[in-house]
Design an enzyme around this catalytic site. Sequence first.
Site, PDB file in Angstrom:
ATOM      1  N   LYS A 174       0.730  -1.047   0.008  1.00 28.62           N
ATOM      2  CA  LYS A 174      -0.077   0.064   0.062  1.00 28.62           C
ATOM      3  C   LYS A 174       0.918   1.309   0.030  1.00 28.62           C
ATOM      4  O   LYS A 174       1.293   1.779   1.114  1.00 28.62           O
ATOM      5  CB  LYS A 174      -0.919   0.096   1.309  1.00 28.62           C
ATOM      6  CG  LYS A 174      -1.782   1.049   1.161  1.00 28.62           C
ATOM      7  CD  LYS A 174      -1.775   2.000   2.709  1.00 28.62           C
ATOM      8  CE  LYS A 174      -2.704   3.107   2.387  1.00 28.62           C
ATOM      9  NZ  LYS A 174      -1.777   3.981   1.525  1.00 28.62           N
ATOM     10  N   SER A 228       4.580   8.318  10.126  1.00 31.43           N
ATOM     11  CA  SER A 228       4.594   9.398  11.566  1.00 31.43           C
ATOM     12  C   SER A 228       4.513   8.669  12.546  1.00 31.43           C
ATOM     13  O   SER A 228       3.826   7.280  12.521  1.00 31.43           O
ATOM     14  CB  SER A 228       3.596  10.449  11.436  1.00 31.43           C
ATOM     15  OG  SER A 228       2.327   9.589  11.362  1.00 31.43           O
ATOM     16  N   GLY A 232       1.894   5.092  13.344  1.00 27.84           N
ATOM     17  CA  GLY A 232       2.809   4.140  13.821  1.00 27.84           C
ATOM     18  C   GLY A 232       2.201   3.706  15.430  1.00 27.84           C
ATOM     19  O   GLY A 232       2.249   2.469  15.251  1.00 27.84           O
ATOM     20  N   GLU A 249       9.115   2.513  11.498  1.00 28.11           N
ATOM     21  CA  GLU A 249      10.188   3.162  11.188  1.00 28.11           C
ATOM     22  C   GLU A 249       9.266   4.901  11.061  1.00 28.11           C
ATOM     23  O   GLU A 249       8.338   4.944  10.296  1.00 28.11           O
ATOM     24  CB  GLU A 249      10.845   3.202   9.885  1.00 28.11           C
ATOM     25  CG  GLU A 249      11.757   1.895   9.826  1.00 28.11           C
ATOM     26  CD  GLU A 249      12.891   1.872  10.690  1.00 28.11           C
ATOM     27  OE1 GLU A 249      13.230   3.136  11.284  1.00 28.11           O
ATOM     28  OE2 GLU A 249      13.382   0.926  11.176  1.00 28.11           O
ATOM     29  N   CYS A 283      12.607  11.939   6.909  1.00 27.95           N
ATOM     30  CA  CYS A 283      12.696  11.667   8.173  1.00 27.95           C
ATOM     31  C   CYS A 283      14.019  12.013   8.921  1.00 27.95           C
ATOM     32  O   CYS A 283      14.160  12.118  10.108  1.00 27.95           O
ATOM     33  CB  CYS A 283      12.295   9.894   8.417  1.00 27.95           C
ATOM     34  SG  CYS A 283      13.430   8.997   7.467  1.00 27.95           S
ATOM     35  N   GLU A 384       8.056  17.260  15.141  1.00 27.42           N
ATOM     36  CA  GLU A 384       8.355  17.235  13.893  1.00 27.42           C
ATOM     37  C   GLU A 384       7.398  17.972  12.991  1.00 27.42           C
ATOM     38  O   GLU A 384       6.222  17.811  13.033  1.00 27.42           O
ATOM     39  CB  GLU A 384       8.273  15.685  13.356  1.00 27.42           C
ATOM     40  CG  GLU A 384       8.759  15.689  12.104  1.00 27.42           C
ATOM     41  CD  GLU A 384       8.566  13.903  11.593  1.00 27.42           C
ATOM     42  OE1 GLU A 384       7.639  13.463  11.808  1.00 27.42           O
ATOM     43  OE2 GLU A 384       9.716  13.478  11.025  1.00 27.42           O
TER      44      GLU A 384
HETATM   45  P1  NAD Z   1       1.587   9.066   7.371  1.00 23.81           P
HETATM   46  O1  NAD Z   1       1.890   8.407   8.838  1.00 23.81           O
HETATM   47  O2  NAD Z   1       0.738  10.056   7.396  1.00 23.81           O
HETATM   48  O3  NAD Z   1       1.438   7.895   6.432  1.00 23.81           O
HETATM   49  C1  NAD Z   1       2.241   6.738   6.107  1.00 23.81           C
HETATM   50  C2  NAD Z   1       1.337   5.513   5.521  1.00 23.81           C
HETATM   51  O4  NAD Z   1       0.548   5.275   6.629  1.00 23.81           O
HETATM   52  C3  NAD Z   1       0.628   5.885   4.289  1.00 23.81           C
HETATM   53  O5  NAD Z   1       0.726   4.976   3.519  1.00 23.81           O
HETATM   54  C4  NAD Z   1      -0.763   6.106   4.766  1.00 23.81           C
HETATM   55  O6  NAD Z   1      -1.820   5.982   4.152  1.00 23.81           O
HETATM   56  C5  NAD Z   1      -0.731   4.960   5.719  1.00 23.81           C
HETATM   57  N1  NAD Z   1      -1.759   5.331   6.880  1.00 23.81           N
HETATM   58  C6  NAD Z   1      -2.332   6.298   7.534  1.00 23.81           C
HETATM   59  N2  NAD Z   1      -3.114   5.984   8.462  1.00 23.81           N
HETATM   60  C7  NAD Z   1      -3.034   4.652   8.604  1.00 23.81           C
HETATM   61  C8  NAD Z   1      -3.710   3.702   9.712  1.00 23.81           C
HETATM   62  N3  NAD Z   1      -4.767   4.156  10.485  1.00 23.81           N
HETATM   63  N4  NAD Z   1      -3.554   2.385   9.492  1.00 23.81           N
HETATM   64  C9  NAD Z   1      -2.569   2.038   8.452  1.00 23.81           C
HETATM   65  N5  NAD Z   1      -1.864   2.835   7.664  1.00 23.81           N
HETATM   66  C10 NAD Z   1      -2.102   4.300   7.590  1.00 23.81           C
HETATM   67  O7  NAD Z   1       3.038   9.512   7.014  1.00 23.81           O
HETATM   68  P2  NAD Z   1       3.619  10.413   5.917  1.00 23.81           P
HETATM   69  O8  NAD Z   1       3.055  11.610   5.645  1.00 23.81           O
HETATM   70  O9  NAD Z   1       3.322   9.716   4.497  1.00 23.81           O
HETATM   71  O10 NAD Z   1       4.915  10.574   5.980  1.00 23.81           O
HETATM   72  C11 NAD Z   1       5.749  11.208   6.771  1.00 23.81           C
HETATM   73  C12 NAD Z   1       6.135  10.545   8.082  1.00 23.81           C
HETATM   74  O11 NAD Z   1       6.836   9.568   7.693  1.00 23.81           O
HETATM   75  C13 NAD Z   1       7.140  11.304   8.949  1.00 23.81           C
HETATM   76  O12 NAD Z   1       6.662  11.320  10.002  1.00 23.81           O
HETATM   77  C14 NAD Z   1       8.414  10.865   8.608  1.00 23.81           C
HETATM   78  O13 NAD Z   1       9.403  11.242   9.523  1.00 23.81           O
HETATM   79  C15 NAD Z   1       8.054   9.450   8.610  1.00 23.81           C
HETATM   80  N6  NAD Z   1       9.289   8.757   7.833  1.00 23.81           N
HETATM   81  C16 NAD Z   1       9.925   7.938   8.488  1.00 23.81           C
HETATM   82  C17 NAD Z   1      10.941   7.109   7.804  1.00 23.81           C
HETATM   83  C18 NAD Z   1      11.983   6.533   8.825  1.00 23.81           C
HETATM   84  O14 NAD Z   1      12.676   5.554   8.296  1.00 23.81           O
HETATM   85  N7  NAD Z   1      12.058   6.527   9.996  1.00 23.81           N
HETATM   86  C19 NAD Z   1      11.369   7.463   6.681  1.00 23.81           C
HETATM   87  C20 NAD Z   1      10.458   8.098   5.897  1.00 23.81           C
HETATM   88  C21 NAD Z   1       9.293   8.793   6.281  1.00 23.81           C
END
Ligand code: NAD
Length: 496
Positions: A174, A228, A232, A249, A283, A384
């Site tokens: 996804k 995020s 998570g 992550e 990130c 963040e």
């Molecule tokens: P997000 O948490 O909004 O979404 C991430 C993914 O989760 C998307 O595919 C989204 O559709 C899905 N999602 C959202 N709600 C969900 C739920 N209830 N159940 C299951 N899946 C769900 O994050 P984003 O805005 O796409 O990315 C930015 C974030 O990702 C930042 O916090 C960044 O730090 C983090 N990030 C971390 C790393 C790492 O390796 N630590 C790498 C890249 C990004």
Amino acid sequence: MKTFRNFIAGEWVAPSSGEYFENRNPADTTDVIGRFPLSTAADVDRAVASAKRGFREWSRTPAPARGDVLRRVGDLLSQRKDEIADLMTREMGKPVAETKGDVQEGIDTAYYAASEGRRLFGHTVPSELRDKWAMSFRRPIGVAGIITPFNFPLAIPTWKMFPALLCGNACIFKPAEDVPHTGTVFVEILLEAGLPPEVIQLVHGVGEQEGKAIVDHPEIPLISFTGSTETGRIVGETAGRMHKRLSLEMGGKNAQIVMDDANLELALEGVLWGAFGTTGQRCTATSRLILQKGIHDRFLGMLVDKAKSLKLGDGRKEGTDIGPLVSRNALEKVERYIDIGQSEGNDLLCGGRRATGKGLDKGFFFEPTIFARVEAGQRLEQEEIFGPVLSVSDADEAFRVNNDVKYGLSSSIYTTNVQDAFRAMNELENGITYVNAPTIGAEAHLPFGGVKQTGNGHREGGWEVYEFYSETKVGYVDFSGRLQRAQIDNYLGTPD
Ligand code: NAD
């Protein structure tokens, strides 16, 4: 407008809801890339049923042969690098030099995974009994749920899926709803390289609905999530309740420390790239700069001049340093933090507003922003933001300030003092510490991940990730021809 589909049970299919969402170019929102499926739990159910069939066959394919498929994926990504970079920039905004790097990370990960097909080591160890062998080896787990963010649309899916596939699992993928086109092209390439169709299922949709359906599904025993810390936590609660294997992550609030003895020109290049590359949406982005008092004023002057000279624009145009934010939501979040920074009484040295002017009015552009005299503990320093906003503080106790946040992904120190460099590697509470390099720049063959609320103890990349995607199994072979009781027969002492 082009309509895209899911890939389920070996076919490109419409979502069962019949509904779609639009994907637009964040640099020019009049440019529509296409519409993508709004999938539901029913689509996930079909995908899981098919993936289970795919798993049965794929898990029996020898690991070196699985690696050969991934090597071909690496070849195809190499051949199509420029084209994929271009479409990735169109849908999420970062400049083409960066999206090419994103594809290259996928290529590196593919070749590493291919070679792992001839390792996947277990151990053979001496048994405590005569004529008995003892060994451990690795077994695949089943159907893996792969949920990824928007900011590395290709690299992050490859970090997860290549080791998952190499270990013999099937994947339900996804992609983030901001980058469904890159996800689609990636799956096309997997299929072209010879991955059996039922081993990969692509299910587009929004997180709260379709992402949640993946996490909730009882026949997906493994979830790998990057996103995020807030999302998570939701994923982790369900996975914990259902006893799923889970890799998280999550967010970061990474600092670059500049010591009085640092090479300031080098530190300057580092912070500009770390803070404003990918418009601050990494990130590992540098969102805090901690300056020692001796160089504070001088370094800040150098930095503000350079930040003001960065060129904003469409990432597909030559000469662009910084592209747009990914979406209106992201832009509005940054604007909220500008208000927070000002209400906390910090000095706004540059930026702080939407960028306007030729070529910028139709996109989500925001000026590179620097706040100075930010105090430890303020929201700007702790939370963040995920945008081009840098908080600067001066600190005698730089290590303590670095460590005083809930996140722990990466950190950086610029110094010419070897004691401080090694002390930083030991004492900074992060999964990665860079010395004389910015907070970003991970390489595919080393473990990647963070401590504290950035992760849950797993790592992506390198050799460690293969343990996450496989189970350790142990085999004992007794060829003595008699019953040998461990811990008993070998301690009976010498017979009279
Ligand atoms: P997000 O948490 O909004 O979404 C991430 C993914 O989760 C998307 O595919 C989204 O559709 C899905 N999602 C959202 N709600 C969900 C739920 N209830 N159940 C299951 N899946 C769900 O994050 P984003 O805005 O796409 O990315 C930015 C974030 O990702 C930042 O916090 C960044 O730090 C983090 N990030 C971390 C790393 C790492 O390796 N630590 C790498 C890249 C990004």
